[in-house]
Motif scaffolding. Structure first.
Motif, short mmCIF file in Angstrom:
data_model
loop_
_atom_site.label_atom_id
_atom_site.label_comp_id
_atom_site.label_asym_id
_atom_site.label_seq_id
_atom_site.Cartn_x
_atom_site.Cartn_y
_atom_site.Cartn_z
N LEU A 145 -28.29 6.35 25.57
CA LEU A 145 -28.76 5.66 25.07
C LEU A 145 -28.33 4.55 24.35
CD1 LEU A 145 -31.82 9.02 24.01
CD2 LEU A 145 -32.22 7.43 25.64
N THR A 146 -29.62 3.69 24.11
CA THR A 146 -28.81 2.14 23.63
C THR A 146 -29.57 2.62 21.76
OG1 THR A 146 -30.95 0.95 23.28
CG2 THR A 146 -28.73 0.69 25.29
N PRO A 147 -28.89 2.31 20.77
CA PRO A 147 -28.95 2.82 19.47
C PRO A 147 -30.52 2.92 19.03
CG PRO A 147 -27.19 1.93 19.24
CD PRO A 147 -27.22 1.82 20.40
N ARG A 148 -31.25 2.07 19.94
CA ARG A 148 -32.52 1.72 19.36
C ARG A 148 -33.61 2.57 20.47
NH1 ARG A 148 -34.41 -4.79 21.35
NH2 ARG A 148 -33.26 -4.43 23.81
N ALA A 149 -33.20 2.78 21.39
CA ALA A 149 -33.72 3.97 22.37
C ALA A 149 -33.23 5.44 21.58
CB ALA A 149 -33.59 3.82 23.92
N PHE A 150 -32.97 5.64 21.18
CA PHE A 150 -32.17 6.75 20.21
C PHE A 150 -33.20 7.12 19.23
CE2 PHE A 150 -30.53 9.26 16.59
CZ PHE A 150 -30.52 10.35 17.68
N ARG A 151 -33.27 5.76 18.35
CA ARG A 151 -33.69 5.69 17.03
C ARG A 151 -35.78 6.06 17.44
NH1 ARG A 151 -30.77 1.46 15.87
NH2 ARG A 151 -32.31 -0.26 16.36
N LEU A 152 -35.99 5.37 18.42
CA LEU A 152 -37.45 5.57 19.13
C LEU A 152 -37.67 6.73 19.74
CD1 LEU A 152 -40.31 4.76 19.89
CD2 LEU A 152 -39.27 4.25 22.68
N TRP A 153 -36.73 7.70 20.28
CA TRP A 153 -36.20 9.21 20.80
C TRP A 153 -36.84 9.93 19.38
CZ3 TRP A 153 -32.99 13.23 19.97
CH2 TRP A 153 -33.69 14.50 20.21
N VAL A 154 -35.73 9.70 18.62
CA VAL A 154 -35.92 10.54 16.67
C VAL A 154 -37.61 10.89 16.56
CG1 VAL A 154 -35.33 11.11 14.71
CG2 VAL A 154 -33.71 10.50 16.97
N LEU A 457 -25.61 -4.78 23.85
CA LEU A 457 -26.39 -3.01 24.65
C LEU A 457 -27.34 -3.29 25.66
CD1 LEU A 457 -25.39 -0.69 21.84
CD2 LEU A 457 -24.20 -1.01 23.98
N ALA A 458 -28.42 -4.39 25.21
CA ALA A 458 -29.50 -3.98 25.87
C ALA A 458 -29.26 -4.69 27.63
CB ALA A 458 -30.92 -5.31 24.59
N ARG A 459 -28.57 -5.86 27.03
CA ARG A 459 -27.82 -6.67 28.34
C ARG A 459 -26.82 -5.48 29.26
NH1 ARG A 459 -23.65 -9.46 29.91
NH2 ARG A 459 -22.20 -9.17 28.15
N ILE A 460 -25.90 -5.12 28.41
CA ILE A 460 -25.48 -3.54 29.18
C ILE A 460 -26.44 -2.76 30.07
CG2 ILE A 460 -23.29 -2.00 29.77
CD1 ILE A 460 -21.97 -3.73 27.28
N ALA A 461 -27.23 -2.33 29.24
CA ALA A 461 -27.99 -1.43 29.63
C ALA A 461 -29.37 -2.29 31.30
CB ALA A 461 -29.51 -1.63 28.72
N ARG A 462 -29.29 -3.53 31.09
CA ARG A 462 -30.52 -3.70 32.49
C ARG A 462 -29.14 -4.64 33.88
NH1 ARG A 462 -32.13 -7.59 27.91
NH2 ARG A 462 -30.47 -9.10 28.74
#
Length: 477
Positions: A145-154, A457-462
Motif C-alpha cells: 500500500l502506498t502511504p495515501r492508500a494506507f491512510r484511506l484504509w485507516v 510511489l504513485a508512478r511505481i504503483a502504475r
C-alpha cells in the motif's frame, strides 16, 4: 501427559485424541516453535490428515504415494476449488517433514512419506531436501500500500469515515484509538505482527522534546522470528498516537478491570517489583503465591509477557501494551480479525467509488514499510547526499548498500529475502530513478518531501504489480 496453555489439540473425525500425535505437538521440538508457526503448521497437518482420512488412513499410515497424490490435489487438481501456490505448499511440506522426521526417529513409523534427496547447501555441505518441494515458488501473494492508500484504509476501515471522508453517524469507535495506533505503528516501523503485538509498556519509546522525527525502539530477541534482538524506528506522530491510546481508552479499560477485581482472579500473574540493568534489563517479580523470581526482558516469551503486571495507583495494571475491552492482554493473532473487519468495511463503503478499495493485513504494513524505506533511502544516498561514484562506493563499504539497510530494518537473515519477496516489483528502482525520476523541488539535504515520495510511489504503483494506490478518479474528486 500434561497439556499446557497454547498447546494444540487435534481431534480425529471420530473425536479421538491420538496420544502419540499429542506427544509430538506438546513435547517435541514442535512445542518450542513460535506460536504463529505452530498455528500454521497445525493447520497444514489438519488438511493432510483429512485427506488421508478420506482414504481410510491414519496419519501414521501415510506413504510416499499419498504425499504425491496430496501434492497434486493441493496444487493442481481441478477437483479442488481451493488450490494453493508453491510457497504455501512448501510451508506445509516443511511441517510434514518435521512431523515424520520425529515419528521416524521415535520409532512410530518405519518410513517417512516425505522422500528426500541430497543437494549441495548454501555453504558447500550436503543437505537433505524434500523431493516434493516446488522450486522457485513465489513466497506469498505479496501486496503493498502506498502511504495515501494506507491512510484511506485507516480512515474508512478503522475510523469509520464514509466515502467522502466524513465520520459515519452510526460508527461505534470504542477501540478506534487502539486500532489506529497499532496499525500506524506497524506501517511506520515495519515490525512483524507478533513483534509489535507483544510489546510491553516499558519497551515503547516515549515522546521527548529533543528526539527529532523518529524514535528508536528495541525488540527483545525472544519475540522476533530470527531470535535476534534488533532496533526499529517509529515516527514521532505514531509514538504520540500510541501514548494517546495508553492515556485514554487503555487507561479506561484498566480502570474497569480493576473495579471488577479481574486481575486478582487471574490464575497466573507476576507483579514486577523492579527493573534493573541498562544494557540487559531484568524484570524482578513476585507471583500470585508470593514466590520471587527474575526474568531477563530479552528472554521473556510472549506467553510470559502476558502474565506481567505492575502496581499502579489504583491497583494492578498489565505491562502488556495492547489490551482488549476487558482490560486483558490482546493476543497478537487477534489483530488479524481487526484488520479483516476494517478491510471489509473499506470494500463495502468504497465499492463503486474506486476500482480497487484498499485491503490491508498486518504483514502488508511490513511490505509497505519496506517499499517506502527503499524509496527514501535511495533518494537520500543518490540525490540528497550528492555522492560521486567513488564516494558512493566508499559509502557502501562503510554502511552497506540501500538494500542491506532495508534488510537490517526488517531483520531478514538474507538480503535475497528482502529483494526477491518484499521488494520484487521495484528491484530495478535505481535504474528507474536515474532514467525517469524528476528532481525534488526542495533544496538542501535530508529526507525527500512527502509530496515527492507520494508522486514517485504513485508512478511505481502504475508500473508495478501488487502495489495499491488511490485511483486517479478518486484523487481528482
Amino acid at each position: 501427559m500434561e497439556i499446557r496453555p497454547g498447546d494444540p489439540i487435534m481431534l480425529s473425525p471420530d473425536y479421538r485424541v491420538d496420544p502419540v500425535l499429542s506427544r509430538f505437538l506438546c513435547r517435541s521440538g514442535f512445542s518450542r516453535l513460535a506460536q504463529e508457526t505452530k498455528r500454521n503448521y497445525t493447520d497444514d497437518y489438519r488438511v493432510f490428515f483429512d485427506f488421508l482420512w478420506a482414504r481410510g488412513k491414519d496419519w501414521c499410515d501415510a506413504d510416499a504415494d499419498d504425499l504425491w497424490d496430496f501434492e497434486d490435489w493441493r496444487t493442481r487438481s481441478l477437483r479442488n476449488p481451493g488450490r494453493i501456490g508453491g510457497a504455501r505448499w512448501n510451508r506445509g511440506l516443511a511441517a510434514l517433514t518435521r512431523l515424520y522426521g520425529w515419528a521416524l526417529s521415535a520409532g512410530v513409523v518405519a518410513r517417512s512419506p516425505v522422500v528426500t534427496r541430497s543437494v549441495r547447501g548454501r555453504f558447500g555441505g550436503q543437505v537433505q531436501v524434500a523431493e516434493a518441494r516446488i522450486a522457485h515458488a513465489r513466497t506469498s501473494n505479496v501486496h503493498w500500500l502506498t502511504p495515501r492508500a494506507f491512510r484511506l484504509w485507516v480512515d474508512v476501515g478503522l475510523r469509520g469515515h464514509d466515502a467522502y471522508g466524513v465520520p459515519s453517524s452510526v460508527w461505534k469507535g470504542r477501540l478506534e484509538s487502539r486500532n489506529t495506533a497499532f496499525a500506524e505503528f506497524l506501517f511506520s516501523s515495519g515490525v512483524r505482527l507478533t513483534e509489535g503485538g507483544s510489546l510491553l509498556t516499558i519497551e515503547m519509546p516515549r515522546l521527548r522534546l529533543d528526539a527529532g522525527g523518529f524514535y528508536p525502539g528495541r525488540l527483545a530477541r525472544e519475540v522476533t522470528k530470527s531470535k535476534r534482538a534488533r532496533t526499529y524506528y517509529v515516527a514521532a506522530p505514531v509514538v504520540a498516537a500510541v501514548e494517546g491510546y495508553a492515556e485514554s481508552s487503555r487507561a479506561a479499560a484498566v480502570r474497569r478491570a480493576q473495579a471488577l477485581g479481574r486481575y486478582e482472579r487471574l490464575p497466573m500473574r507476576r507483579v514486577v517489583t523492579a527493573v534493573t540493568g541498562l544494557r540487559e534489563r531484568v524484570l524482578h517479580w513476585r507471583d500470585q503465591d508470593n514466590q520471587l523470581g527474575r526474568t531477563p526482558l530479552a528472554s521473556a516469551s510472549v506467553a510470559e509477557r502476558m502474565t506481567m503486571f505492575r502496581e499502579g495507583q489504583e491497583g494492578l495494571e498489565p505491562l502488556w501494551l495492547w489490551l482488549n475491552e476487558s482490560g486483558l492482554p490482546l493476543r497478537p493473532a487477534s489483530w488479524e480479525n481487526v484488520f479483516r473487519a476494517a478491510s471489509q468495511r473499506c470494500v463495502d463503503v468504497l465499492q463503486g467509488r474506486m476500482t480497487e478499495p484498499p485491503v490491508c493485513t498486518p504483514h502488508m504494513c511490513r511490505h509497505s514499510f519496506a517499499l517506502h524505506m527503499l524509496v527514501v533511502l535511495h533518494y537520500v544516498v543518490d540525490r540528497r547526499m550528492g555522492l560521486s561514484a567513488e564516494e558512493r562506493r566508499d559509502f557502501r563499504l562503510l554502511y552497506g548498500d540501500v538494500w542491506r539497510m532495508v534488510q537490517d530494518l526488517l531483520g531478514h537473515a538474507q538480503v535475497e529475502t528482502t529483494r526477491e519477496i518484499y521488494l520484487a516489483p521495484v528491484s530495478d528502482l535505481r535504474l528507474r530513478a536515474l532514467l525517469a525520476d524528476p528532481s525534488p523541488a526542495d533544496p538542501g539535504f535530508g529526507a525527500p518531501s512527502p509530496d515527492w515520495v507520494t508522486g514517485l510511489l504513485a508512478r511505481i504503483a502504475r508500473e508495478s504489480e501488487g502495489i495499491v494506490d488511490l485511483d486517479e478518479q478518486l484523487v481528482r474528486r
